[in-house]
Write a protein that holds these residues in place. Sequence first.
Motif, mmCIF file in Angstrom:
data_model
loop_
_atom_site.group_PDB
_atom_site.id
_atom_site.type_symbol
_atom_site.label_atom_id
_atom_site.label_comp_id
_atom_site.label_asym_id
_atom_site.label_seq_id
_atom_site.Cartn_x
_atom_site.Cartn_y
_atom_site.Cartn_z
ATOM 1 N N PHE A 47 0.831 -1.199 0.000
ATOM 2 C CA PHE A 47 0.000 0.000 0.000
ATOM 3 C C PHE A 47 0.870 1.255 0.000
ATOM 4 C CE2 PHE A 47 -2.872 3.105 1.914
ATOM 5 C CZ PHE A 47 -4.046 2.861 1.216
ATOM 6 N N VAL A 48 1.862 1.281 0.880
ATOM 7 C CA VAL A 48 2.761 2.435 0.942
ATOM 8 C C VAL A 48 3.579 2.547 -0.336
ATOM 9 C CG1 VAL A 48 4.706 3.424 2.191
ATOM 10 C CG2 VAL A 48 2.822 2.379 3.454
ATOM 11 N N THR A 49 4.041 1.401 -0.856
ATOM 12 C CA THR A 49 4.850 1.417 -2.074
ATOM 13 C C THR A 49 4.051 1.944 -3.258
ATOM 14 O OG1 THR A 49 6.115 -0.477 -1.255
ATOM 15 C CG2 THR A 49 6.259 0.007 -3.611
ATOM 16 N N TRP A 50 2.815 1.518 -3.372
ATOM 17 C CA TRP A 50 1.952 1.989 -4.460
ATOM 18 C C TRP A 50 1.723 3.492 -4.343
ATOM 19 C CZ3 TRP A 50 -3.887 0.745 -5.344
ATOM 20 C CH2 TRP A 50 -4.233 1.073 -6.647
ATOM 21 N N GLY A 51 1.481 3.943 -3.103
ATOM 22 C CA GLY A 51 1.287 5.374 -2.912
ATOM 23 C C GLY A 51 2.544 6.165 -3.248
ATOM 24 N N ARG A 52 3.716 5.643 -2.858
ATOM 25 C CA ARG A 52 4.974 6.338 -3.165
ATOM 26 C C ARG A 52 5.219 6.365 -4.672
ATOM 27 N NH1 ARG A 52 10.407 5.072 -3.780
ATOM 28 N NH2 ARG A 52 11.871 6.622 -2.946
ATOM 29 N N ARG A 53 4.917 5.274 -5.350
ATOM 30 C CA ARG A 53 5.104 5.238 -6.800
ATOM 31 C C ARG A 53 4.146 6.208 -7.491
ATOM 32 N NH1 ARG A 53 3.216 0.508 -10.886
ATOM 33 N NH2 ARG A 53 3.960 1.476 -12.822
ATOM 34 N N ALA A 54 2.905 6.242 -7.007
ATOM 35 C CA ALA A 54 1.937 7.145 -7.617
ATOM 36 C C ALA A 54 2.312 8.601 -7.396
ATOM 37 C CB ALA A 54 0.542 6.872 -7.036
ATOM 38 N N TYR A 55 2.996 8.871 -6.285
ATOM 39 C CA TYR A 55 3.429 10.241 -6.028
ATOM 40 C C TYR A 55 4.424 10.717 -7.079
ATOM 41 C CZ TYR A 55 5.143 14.308 -3.456
ATOM 42 O OH TYR A 55 5.482 15.584 -3.094
ATOM 43 N N LYS A 56 5.248 9.792 -7.606
ATOM 44 C CA LYS A 56 6.285 10.156 -8.560
ATOM 45 C C LYS A 56 5.901 9.855 -10.001
ATOM 46 C CE LYS A 56 10.112 9.470 -5.307
ATOM 47 N NZ LYS A 56 11.390 8.779 -5.061
ATOM 48 N N ASP A 57 5.061 8.851 -10.213
ATOM 49 C CA ASP A 57 4.759 8.361 -11.557
ATOM 50 C C ASP A 57 3.359 8.820 -11.961
ATOM 51 O OD1 ASP A 57 4.510 7.076 -13.925
ATOM 52 O OD2 ASP A 57 4.724 5.051 -13.144
ATOM 53 N N ALA A 58 3.276 9.609 -13.035
ATOM 54 C CA ALA A 58 1.975 10.116 -13.476
ATOM 55 C C ALA A 58 1.077 8.994 -13.967
ATOM 56 C CB ALA A 58 2.171 11.159 -14.581
ATOM 57 N N ALA A 59 1.659 7.948 -14.608
ATOM 58 C CA ALA A 59 0.840 6.837 -15.096
ATOM 59 C C ALA A 59 0.201 6.081 -13.943
ATOM 60 C CB ALA A 59 1.695 5.896 -15.949
ATOM 61 N N ALA A 60 0.974 5.807 -12.892
ATOM 62 C CA ALA A 60 0.402 5.127 -11.726
ATOM 63 C C ALA A 60 -0.617 6.020 -11.029
ATOM 64 C CB ALA A 60 1.515 4.737 -10.750
ATOM 65 N N ARG A 61 -0.341 7.315 -11.011
ATOM 66 C CA ARG A 61 -1.298 8.241 -10.405
ATOM 67 C C ARG A 61 -2.605 8.260 -11.179
ATOM 68 N NH1 ARG A 61 2.028 12.005 -9.974
ATOM 69 N NH2 ARG A 61 1.476 13.452 -11.626
ATOM 70 N N ARG A 62 -2.532 8.100 -12.489
ATOM 71 C CA ARG A 62 -3.745 8.050 -13.297
ATOM 72 C C ARG A 62 -4.542 6.774 -12.993
ATOM 73 N NH1 ARG A 62 -5.263 11.097 -17.380
ATOM 74 N NH2 ARG A 62 -3.217 12.080 -17.414
ATOM 75 N N THR A 63 -3.827 5.669 -12.697
ATOM 76 C CA THR A 63 -4.522 4.440 -12.320
ATOM 77 C C THR A 63 -5.307 4.635 -11.023
ATOM 78 O OG1 THR A 63 -2.811 3.118 -13.385
ATOM 79 C CG2 THR A 63 -4.218 2.002 -11.793
ATOM 80 N N ILE A 64 -4.676 5.293 -10.046
ATOM 81 C CA ILE A 64 -5.398 5.605 -8.811
ATOM 82 C C ILE A 64 -6.544 6.554 -9.099
ATOM 83 C CG2 ILE A 64 -5.160 6.676 -6.537
ATOM 84 C CD1 ILE A 64 -2.299 5.714 -6.487
ATOM 85 N N GLY A 65 -6.322 7.459 -10.063
ATOM 86 C CA GLY A 65 -7.383 8.384 -10.435
ATOM 87 C C GLY A 65 -8.620 7.676 -10.950
ATOM 88 N N ILE A 66 -8.455 6.524 -11.624
ATOM 89 C CA ILE A 66 -9.617 5.770 -12.088
ATOM 90 C C ILE A 66 -10.468 5.326 -10.899
ATOM 91 C CG2 ILE A 66 -10.332 3.645 -13.249
ATOM 92 C CD1 ILE A 66 -7.903 3.936 -15.060
ATOM 93 N N LEU A 67 -9.803 4.877 -9.826
ATOM 94 C CA LEU A 67 -10.537 4.495 -8.618
ATOM 95 C C LEU A 67 -11.304 5.682 -8.057
ATOM 96 C CD1 LEU A 67 -11.137 2.471 -6.330
ATOM 97 C CD2 LEU A 67 -9.006 3.223 -5.257
ATOM 98 N N TRP A 68 -10.668 6.842 -8.007
ATOM 99 C CA TRP A 68 -11.357 8.022 -7.488
ATOM 100 C C TRP A 68 -12.444 8.499 -8.442
ATOM 101 C CZ3 TRP A 68 -10.116 6.772 -3.230
ATOM 102 C CH2 TRP A 68 -8.832 6.760 -2.702
ATOM 103 N N ASP A 69 -12.288 8.281 -9.764
ATOM 104 C CA ASP A 69 -13.323 8.689 -10.709
ATOM 105 C C ASP A 69 -14.658 8.062 -10.352
ATOM 106 O OD1 ASP A 69 -11.468 10.145 -12.056
ATOM 107 O OD2 ASP A 69 -11.271 8.780 -13.750
ATOM 108 N N VAL A 70 -14.621 6.827 -9.902
ATOM 109 C CA VAL A 70 -15.855 6.128 -9.541
ATOM 110 C C VAL A 70 -16.244 6.412 -8.101
ATOM 111 C CG1 VAL A 70 -16.939 3.857 -9.359
ATOM 112 C CG2 VAL A 70 -15.344 4.315 -11.229
ATOM 113 N N GLY A 71 -15.279 6.410 -7.203
ATOM 114 C CA GLY A 71 -15.604 6.495 -5.784
ATOM 115 C C GLY A 71 -15.895 7.877 -5.273
ATOM 116 N N THR A 72 -15.393 8.918 -5.947
ATOM 117 C CA THR A 72 -15.582 10.276 -5.447
ATOM 118 C C THR A 72 -16.556 11.076 -6.296
ATOM 119 O OG1 THR A 72 -13.658 11.087 -6.683
ATOM 120 C CG2 THR A 72 -13.277 10.296 -4.451
#
Length: 799
Positions: free
Chosen positions: A570-595
């Motif tokens: 969980f922490v590793t994914w969050g750290r990667r998303a902080y630096k990587d725009a592609a991974a951040r976009r993947t998390i963004g898909i989750l927020w697109d539905v949940g928020t």
Amino acid sequence: MERAQEKASAGRPDGHATRRGESETALELLVHGVGGTTPQDMLNDPRTVRITGDRTAAVFRRADDVDAEHSPDDRRRDGPVPEAYVWCNLTSGNGTRALWLLLLPFMVVNLAHWMRPTAHGRRRTVRLYGLLVRLAALTLTVLLVAAACEVALDLAAWQCAGTAACADRHSWLGFLSPTVSDGGWWSAPGRRLALAAAVPTALTVLLWYLSRRTWSDYESQQPIERAPEPEGDGGPTALGRPGFWYGRRLVARLRAAHTAAGLITVAAAVGSAAARHDRRPGGPAALGTLGLLLEAALALCAVAVVWVVCRRGRSERRLDRKLDERFVRRLPLAALALLALAVVYAGWERPGWTSQGRLPGDTTFGGIALVQGLLVIVLGVVAHALHRTDPDRRAVLRGLGGPAVAMLACALGGVMSGGVSQRVSDWLDGTGASIEGPPVLLTWQASVIPPLLVVLLGLFGWLAHRAWRLARAERTAVALDYPDENQDRARTRRIAYTRAMASLTDRGPRVVAVTSGVTLLLGAGALVGALATDETPGQAAQGTYPVVHGAAETSQALGSWLIGLGFILFVTWGRRAYKDAAARRTIGILWDVGTFWPRASHPFAPPCYAERAVPDLTWRMATWTRATGGRLVISGHSQGSVLAAAAAWQLAPSARKRVALLTYGSPLERLYGRWFPAHFGPAALSSLHRDVDCWRNLYRLTDPIGGPMRLPGAHVDHAPLMDPLAYGRTALLPLPAPILGHSDYQADPVFAEERRTLLARLRPEAPSELPGVPAEPPEGRPNHPDLPSPRPHPEPPAA
């Protein structure tokens, strides 16, 4: 860029340079879906201009179309002027969005609020449903702060700093250790707790700050002013109410209550240990009395917090700009004052006081788990009663989707709090013998993870078998859809497999039901085992059958390892998303539905982007149609279709009749209609079809997200689009056509044909008077020599 915007301001619709009826320009307002995209891709042009909006969300046009309303030419009259509304930065913008992963349980419990069944005439029961979800959300805040207290106060300040072997291994704790610091001022147990309280206090203040800041950045956009609606049930959906997308008053009140709850939790953790010490026989009478008064004040403040949470929820029938000042300001300040008193009280000199064992964390975590389980059970009873009032055969789990999701939110909170505590305990206690570690209940909760995973593996095995059977059945269907083609077994198998995998979305409710039910049962067993034995599972199983003891030891060790691994990932994914725009976009898909939904139950959930996006779209459509009198098609893909529908509901009835709706790959019925029946159920979607001028929906059998609307008596759904467009090589498509699934609906010729038909129906004349345009758009597919016509496909059964 600036010159283009100045040029647009003279002739674009919001500049009122063009009078009603003067322009015949047609506009297609494109809204993208999950994952986001760029305006260049949406408009298929590298030269785009932002005509309104900011860096977070904006409307773009092609550079050649900036002044389309002012001087339309014949080329533009052949088709609509495309505009792109880009909102992806609302969910996947800068790197700080990755930190929202820590708020995942809050987001999930907020979803449960909106999953209530449809029920007309049951206003008190509906309010009770919302109240129960808000109370469950409050327990999650207390659980998060209690986990921070467990780490900072119990494991670090109380156990490790109070044990010489542990303090010796961690030099940064030396000034808190009585032995290492030789009885330094900070080494007193109460002062250690008072200093460590800065960690959970800072966490609470950070959550308060993020909630307040994200409100101003995302949700403070005011919808279009409309007259207040009369009291009553008010139509088939609440999404059309003037104040639905403006929940400032409730969010501010809940933010104050949850902030106060977090501060009270910290104060109780700091003061309870000192009060327990003062109440021992022979303890100081004055400090004992002060401890009782402090605990009584904390209890009164906690009652006030619960009372504020229990007050009436959202005000949706009007734009409510008032704030409950006495709650928003005074309640957190009162809790902060009590925390300061608790810190002073705990730090008072107490000769002979030493830290031994654990802080009373088992009682706290056990009480939270018990309250959460009871709230979920009562919520299930209320949801069942609402569903029986107005049954909906398409609603997931017969109306129990909200309680199931609330149970998953509580489980996520427990796993995250237990994972943090377990990892910190293992880090502090390298040998495993110097400190006692986290509360016994957290160890029990970690031990039930392996049995849960076994059940989930069996469930996924069933899904795989189901997909295999569906793929076999779809092979025949694929052959019938392409009857004039030489069949290629590999090509047929690939298409059939894609269709079968897409259909598994409809089995999602069963996965949620099994996961939630098993979690509830295993959680109840863990709570009973921890409270009954006050020992870890391995210790409690000693003296029983060897197989039982071995299973308990294995489950405990494996559970601890899994919960730690999950936390690290969980922490590793969050750290990667902080630096990587592609991974951040993947998390963004989750927020697109949940928020998508407003923060109606938890103020610390990630911000609702729809409270910015829906007013943006509504203002754009209303001002453009009013200024130009032109024809407007709002074209939404995937999650963009949900935003488009919500924006259309927010328009005045007269403006709504001037708008056509084109949706493709839309989850409006397949996901939102089933999971959120009170807001996107059959009655709501039918009313949307009646309110807009015309509506067409496109979908594919290979699309795992989009689906038909299934509105009885309404010709909204086009027949399933062929995917791939051609089975083999053709003169039009000489290379193999890809299986598109959820993407690139504009590549299908049906898209342009349906858009043309919608624009034709939107002419000032009545639709029945238009030559060559039927009263309802045709259900078939336009004939093309290289594209086969699909056979009618039966509706998939309800899962």
